[in-house]
Design a protein around this motif. Structure first.
Motif: not given
Length: 218
Positions: A15-31, A84-95
């Motif tokens: 579970t810990q490994v999968i959670n880290r994998y998801v975070l890393q992949q989404l950061r790479s995809l959405a940042s 959602g957390a990543l996009r929330s962090t980017d919300m100022f730039n989105i605006v």
């Protein structure tokens, strides 16, 4: 298993490994990717690899497929929360980049609709506004333009207007504290509508402010 760094196939470990994998992949995809929606790709990405890995770890059998189906639901929710957390962090730039950043708002809207992240989003965005906009170094005209862009972006994100009321209150309060706010608004309202160098034209500024004032005064 070795590639993912597991030495034992315990649920806590994978579970810990999968959670880290998801975070890393989404950061790479959405940042920094604000002009395109990544949600469909994100769901495929975070489900495919981990689900195949789980089948290898858990073995075969009907009970394993039921477990994998449960994990698919967990992964989908985890993906929505993380994106959602990543996009929330980017919300100022989105605006600031709106409307070019409208696809990122589509991602965020879906994440908020299917999770309980509205409060977290509002807190994150308000903190970014305080840090990056509502300070002595920001010009009043820039604050007003960002306020108008916030109204427009938030109307796409949440048609009810409830989140807009929450996140825009600090901007309204700060503008009330500035001595030149009224002068800046009057100047913007009378500016040349063909001059796009200052952002919203006077007519569009008036339209947005009047609509927002129906909910709560500036």
């Amino acid at each position: 298993m070795d590639i993912l760094g597991l030495s034992a196939a315990s649920e806590e470990a994978y579970t810990q490994v999968i959670n880290r994998y998801v975070l890393q992949q989404l950061r790479s995809l959405a940042s920094g990717e604000l002009d395109s929606a990544v949600l469909p790709r994100a769901q495929r990405l975070v489900c495919a690899g981990p689900l195949e890995f789980l089948r290898l770890v858990l073995g075969g059998g009907q009970h394993v497929e039921l477990k994998v189906q449960e994990w698919q639901l967990r992964l989908t929710y985890l993906m929505l929360e993380t994106l959602g957390a990543l996009r929330s962090t980017d919300m100022f730039n989105i605006v600031i980049d709106y409307p070019e950043s409208a696809p990122a708002l589509q991602d965020l809207a879906m994440c908020l609709q299917h999770t309980n992240m509205a409060g977290q989003f509002a807190a994150t965005f308000k903190a970014a506004l305080q840090q990056r906009l509502l300070h002595a170094g920001a010009a009043t005209a820039d604050i007003i333009h960002t306020y108008v862009s916030t109204i427009r972006a938030m109307k796409q994100l949440d048609t009810s207007g409830l989140l807009l009321d929450v996140v825009s209150e600090p901007i309204r309060a700060y503008l009330r504290s500035r001595a030149d706010t009224i002068r800046c608004i009057v100047s913007m309202l009378t500016e040349d509508p063909t001059d796009a160098t200052n952002g919203a034209s006077g007519s569009s500024l008036l339209e947005e402010l009047q609509e927002q004032q129906q909910q709560q005064g500036l």
